[in-house]
Design an enzyme around this catalytic site. Structure first.
Site, PDB file in Angstrom:
ATOM      1  N   ASP A 148      -3.463   2.146  -5.591  1.00 32.78           N
ATOM      2  CA  ASP A 148      -4.913   2.032  -5.428  1.00 32.78           C
ATOM      3  C   ASP A 148      -5.228   0.659  -4.816  1.00 32.78           C
ATOM      4  O   ASP A 148      -4.648   0.311  -3.788  1.00 32.78           O
ATOM      5  CB  ASP A 148      -5.595   2.258  -6.785  1.00 32.78           C
ATOM      6  CG  ASP A 148      -7.107   2.285  -6.719  1.00 32.78           C
ATOM      7  OD1 ASP A 148      -7.661   3.271  -6.202  1.00 32.78           O
ATOM      8  OD2 ASP A 148      -7.740   1.322  -7.180  1.00 32.78           O
ATOM      9  N   HIS A 340      -4.741  11.232  -8.064  1.00 35.56           N
ATOM     10  CA  HIS A 340      -4.772   9.803  -7.752  1.00 35.56           C
ATOM     11  C   HIS A 340      -3.821   8.966  -8.603  1.00 35.56           C
ATOM     12  O   HIS A 340      -3.271   7.974  -8.137  1.00 35.56           O
ATOM     13  CB  HIS A 340      -6.203   9.290  -7.940  1.00 35.56           C
ATOM     14  CG  HIS A 340      -6.372   7.845  -7.632  1.00 35.56           C
ATOM     15  ND1 HIS A 340      -6.195   7.326  -6.365  1.00 35.56           N
ATOM     16  CD2 HIS A 340      -6.700   6.782  -8.432  1.00 35.56           C
ATOM     17  CE1 HIS A 340      -6.419   6.021  -6.389  1.00 35.56           C
ATOM     18  NE2 HIS A 340      -6.717   5.665  -7.631  1.00 35.56           N
TER      19      HIS A 340
END
Length: 363
Positions: A148, A340
């Site tokens: 991320d 994610h």
């Protein structure tokens, strides 16, 4: 006499067969016992991996990191809204494989210091902090793994410190030959996530119910969320919407996230608040012109990329540009039905790929 001899012969045969069966049973028992002992030793070795927590001062702030193992240094950089804890399963795996694994709480997160100046959370400042951590540890070379915002940070560090960063691994966020213009991103992808850059909106949602905030956040962006969730969040919401009403509801946690895991995040963020963690988003305009200059240097280090097929940055972005702009891109791995939170959702697959890459690249 013949009958007696025959009977005696049969008895000897039966005794021989019985002894053979007994020997086979004993052998099986010994093999099974050996397997149990081997498994027990393996488990014991795994459990004996010692995770320690360190507190140092970098660039004038308290900085916390977790570490395990000895060997070549591997730094693990988390994203939002995460902590060092996101790497809990990688720390032990890397340590057992013969590496010194270090996962910091970045500035403004977890047990690292939270400062009040928003500019303290620029990508460039985070890079300085991590470099100071590496210098403190005393490593000449390091492999950096980022997820991320940690991946964005890693891409930046590979270009800022090419003599220190020997190889890199990105999770979720692909590399682009030029940094992406935040103004263009806001214009093209105006959605509920645009509120991350605005003061107070996300803070208010978090403070109302931190446990619900994290539970829905982790679920919505994971591979466990209903099909179409990512498309809805990024294409069908506006800045007038709110996260907690945009995220799909759920009464349960995904299999990869326990109640204990959730509680760790919730309790940590209750102590710090969430404003510091949002600093990444609130410095994009300041960072952009500096990054444009940094990105002219390019990345020549060996690169591994791992992403989830249900990740927004994969669905709406591109991994193709990496293939043309990274001369030493070793592999692109996309995990089906993964969202994610790659290193948490698919810990074993990430660990295997990461360790294989390190064995190839660290001589």
């Amino acid at each position: 006499m013949k009958k007696i001899r025959c009977h005696s012969f049969k008895r000897k045969i039966h005794l021989a067969i019985g002894f053979a069966i007994l020997l086979i049973c004993m052998t099986d028992t010994m093999i099974a016992s050996s397997k149990r002992q081997t498994k027990s030793r393996t488990m014991k070795n795994t459990d004996s991996i010692k995770l320690t927590h360190q507190y140092i001062t970098v660039n004038g702030i308290k900085y916390h990191y977790a570490e395990a193992g000895k060997g070549p240094l591997v730094i693990l950089l988390h994203g939002f809204p995460e902590l060092w804890y996101s790497w809990r399963q990688q720390l032990s795996a890397l340590a057992q494989a013969g590496y010194h694994a270090v996962a910091p709480d970045l500035r403004g997160f977890g047990e690292s210091e939270v400062t009040t100046d928003e500019r303290d959370y620029s990508l460039i400042q985070h890079a300085r902090d991590v470099k100071a951590l590496i210098d403190h540890i005393g490593a000449d070379k390091v492999v950096i793994v980022g997820h991320d915002w940690g991946a964005n940070l890693m891409w930046t560090m590979a270009q800022l410190y090419p003599n220190t960063v020997s190889a890199v691994v990105a999770l979720s966020i692909p590399f682009y030959p030029e940094p992406r213009d935040p103004a263009m991103i806001r214009k093209k992808w105006s959605s509920v996530f645009t509120n991350f850059e605005k003061k107070g909106i996300v803070e208010t949602e978090f403070e109302k119910n931190p446990e619900r905030f994290f539970k829905l956040f982790f679920y919505a962006l994971s591979g466990d969320a209903p099909d179409g969730t990512i498309e809805k969040l990024y294409l069908k919401t506006t800045p007038n919407d709110r996260l907690m009403t945009s995220f799909p509801p759920t009464d349960h946690l995904p299999a990869w996230l326990s109640k204990e895991d959730l509680d760790y995040y919730v309790n940590a963020y209750k102590k710090t608040g969430i404003t510091g963690a949002l600093g990444f988003y609130r410095n994009t305009d300041e960072d952009y012109p500096k990054l444009k200059k940094i990105y002219k240097r390019g990345i020549t280090q060996p690169v591994l990329f791992i992403g989830g097929a249900k990740e927004a940055a994969i669905k709406f972005g591109s991994t193709e540009q990496m293939k043309n702009s990274l001369p030493n891109l070793r592999k692109v791995i996309l995990l089906e039905n993964c969202g994610h939170w790659v290193q948490q959702e698919r810990a074993q697959e990430v660990n295997n790929a990461l360790i294989e890459f390190l064995k190839q690249e660290i001589k």
